[in-house]
Design an enzyme around this catalytic site. Structure first.
Site, PDB file in Angstrom:
ATOM      1  N   LEU A  30       0.825  -1.214   0.000  1.00  0.00           N
ATOM      2  CA  LEU A  30       0.000   0.000   0.000  1.00  0.00           C
ATOM      3  C   LEU A  30       0.859   1.265   0.000  1.00  0.00           C
ATOM      4  O   LEU A  30       1.915   1.318   0.638  1.00  0.00           O
ATOM      5  CB  LEU A  30      -0.927  -0.008   1.229  1.00  0.00           C
ATOM      6  CG  LEU A  30      -1.884  -1.211   1.316  1.00  0.00           C
ATOM      7  CD1 LEU A  30      -2.798  -1.075   2.535  1.00  0.00           C
ATOM      8  CD2 LEU A  30      -2.709  -1.387   0.051  1.00  0.00           C
ATOM      9  N   HIS A  34      -3.297   4.265  -2.499  1.00  0.00           N
ATOM     10  CA  HIS A  34      -4.328   3.484  -1.794  1.00  0.00           C
ATOM     11  C   HIS A  34      -4.946   4.324  -0.671  1.00  0.00           C
ATOM     12  O   HIS A  34      -6.153   4.265  -0.442  1.00  0.00           O
ATOM     13  CB  HIS A  34      -3.723   2.209  -1.190  1.00  0.00           C
ATOM     14  CG  HIS A  34      -3.168   1.269  -2.218  1.00  0.00           C
ATOM     15  ND1 HIS A  34      -1.826   1.128  -2.446  1.00  0.00           N
ATOM     16  CD2 HIS A  34      -3.789   0.423  -3.075  1.00  0.00           C
ATOM     17  CE1 HIS A  34      -1.639   0.229  -3.399  1.00  0.00           C
ATOM     18  NE2 HIS A  34      -2.805  -0.210  -3.802  1.00  0.00           N
ATOM     19  N   GLY A 144      -8.571   3.322  -8.483  1.00  0.00           N
ATOM     20  CA  GLY A 144      -7.760   4.461  -8.902  1.00  0.00           C
ATOM     21  C   GLY A 144      -7.853   4.689 -10.406  1.00  0.00           C
ATOM     22  O   GLY A 144      -7.946   3.730 -11.193  1.00  0.00           O
ATOM     23  N   VAL A 173      -2.834   9.503  -7.830  1.00  0.00           N
ATOM     24  CA  VAL A 173      -1.929  10.267  -6.947  1.00  0.00           C
ATOM     25  C   VAL A 173      -0.542  10.201  -7.567  1.00  0.00           C
ATOM     26  O   VAL A 173      -0.086   9.133  -7.990  1.00  0.00           O
ATOM     27  CB  VAL A 173      -1.915   9.683  -5.519  1.00  0.00           C
ATOM     28  CG1 VAL A 173      -0.941  10.445  -4.626  1.00  0.00           C
ATOM     29  CG2 VAL A 173      -3.320   9.722  -4.923  1.00  0.00           C
ATOM     30  N   SER A 183       2.964   0.367  -7.116  1.00  0.00           N
ATOM     31  CA  SER A 183       3.798  -0.550  -6.324  1.00  0.00           C
ATOM     32  C   SER A 183       5.018  -0.972  -7.134  1.00  0.00           C
ATOM     33  O   SER A 183       5.998  -1.455  -6.584  1.00  0.00           O
ATOM     34  CB  SER A 183       3.004  -1.790  -5.944  1.00  0.00           C
ATOM     35  OG  SER A 183       1.725  -1.427  -5.554  1.00  0.00           O
TER      36      SER A 183
END
Ligand code: PAF
Length: 276
Positions: A30, A34, A144, A173, A183
């Site tokens: 995360l 997230h 997202g 983001v 990630s």
């Protein structure tokens, strides 16, 4: 925060939940992207459920699955600080017990672009998300914008299968340098990251071209491609599509999106922008 490991435990933990139930599915590792999903869900929902499950079924390359970061303890800390009520983190056997044989496949939307380059990927996503949405009894689920095609696939399946869940998009983001959080970013070398910045630059170039009177979907694609080509990244696609149907657009009558996929350091990165 209650941590559950099977669908039965999850049902028991939820009991008769206060509605709306908001759900954020994740594969762990995360990050702030997230956290923005959790924050949106916490804002709008009475009960917040998150899942952490690295879904082997959606990985087309075993080496990608092997390299996927597993950080359960710190993920649970983040869930706690984001005030998640219930976390569902099943293992592969709990999710796909012996005899499991159903595959959810969303047709054309799941076979183009990411789906064409990563065969079976969206069948894996659609199957696990269908299971997760029904196990969590979600009223609203949050995804997202970065995974824009995934969002379209999930919207389609929720509609087609009458799942009765609202699918919400939360804006991407970005890091201070403009790279979309993912990630996978931790696998980039310094040089790879520098090159990867041509992705957000290509989206800016696309927007600038879009705003030029007389621009067309292909001139927007060309502007984005030029910015990417300068970086020497391996480009998979740069395409303008209708934001809902993913049909390649002739003009800008409806909301369009520009979608980009490129690889550097063996890491496949995707990003997009709405042209509105
Ligand atoms: O976006 C992700 O992290 C995954 O594709 C999802 C939606 C959790 C399904 O495994």
């Amino acid at each position: 925060m209650i941590i559950t490991r099977s669908a039965d435990d999850l049902a028991q933990a939820l009991g008769a939940p206060s509605h709306p139930v908001g759900f954020v599915p994740t594969m762990g590792a995360l990050h702030a992207g997230h956290a923005s999903l959790f924050a949106a869900a916490r804002d709008e929902c009475e009960t917040l459920v998150a899942s952490i499950f690295v879904n082997a079924m959606q990985f087309d390359r075993p080496e990608d699955l092997a390299k996927y970061p597993r950080t359960l303890e710190s993920d649970l800390q983040i869930c706690r600080s984001e005030k998640v009520d219930v976390v569902y983190c099943p293992d592969q056997t709990a999710m796909y017990p012996t005899g499991f044989s159903t595959v959810v496949s969303v047709g054309r939307l799941g076979r183009i672009l990411e789906g064409a380059d990563r065969p079976g990927h969206f069948d894996g996503v659609a199957t696990v998300v269908t299971k997760l949405l029904s196990s969590c009894r979600a009223d609203v689920a949050y995804f997202g914008q970065k995974d824009f095609q995934q969002l379209a696939v999930i919207r389609r399946l929720a509609l087609d299968l009458n799942l009765g869940v609202d699918i919400r998009m939360v804006p991407t983001v970005r890091d201070h340098d403009g790279l979309a959080l993912s990630s996978r970013n931790i696998r980039l070398s310094d040089e790879g990251r520098r090159r990867a910045l041509s992705i957000p630059r290509s989206l800016e170039a696309a927007r600038t071209e879009y705003e030029r009177p007389g621009s067309t979907p292909s001139s927007v694609e060309e502007a984005a491609k030029a910015a990417l080509e300068a970086s020497g990244m391996l480009i998979h696609y740069v395409v303008v599509v209708d934001a809902e149907t993913f049909v390649e657009a002739d003009g800008f009558d409806r909301t369009s999106a520009i979608l980009v996929a490129a690889t550097v350091d063996g890491v496949r990165l995707i990003d997009n922008a709405l042209l509105d």
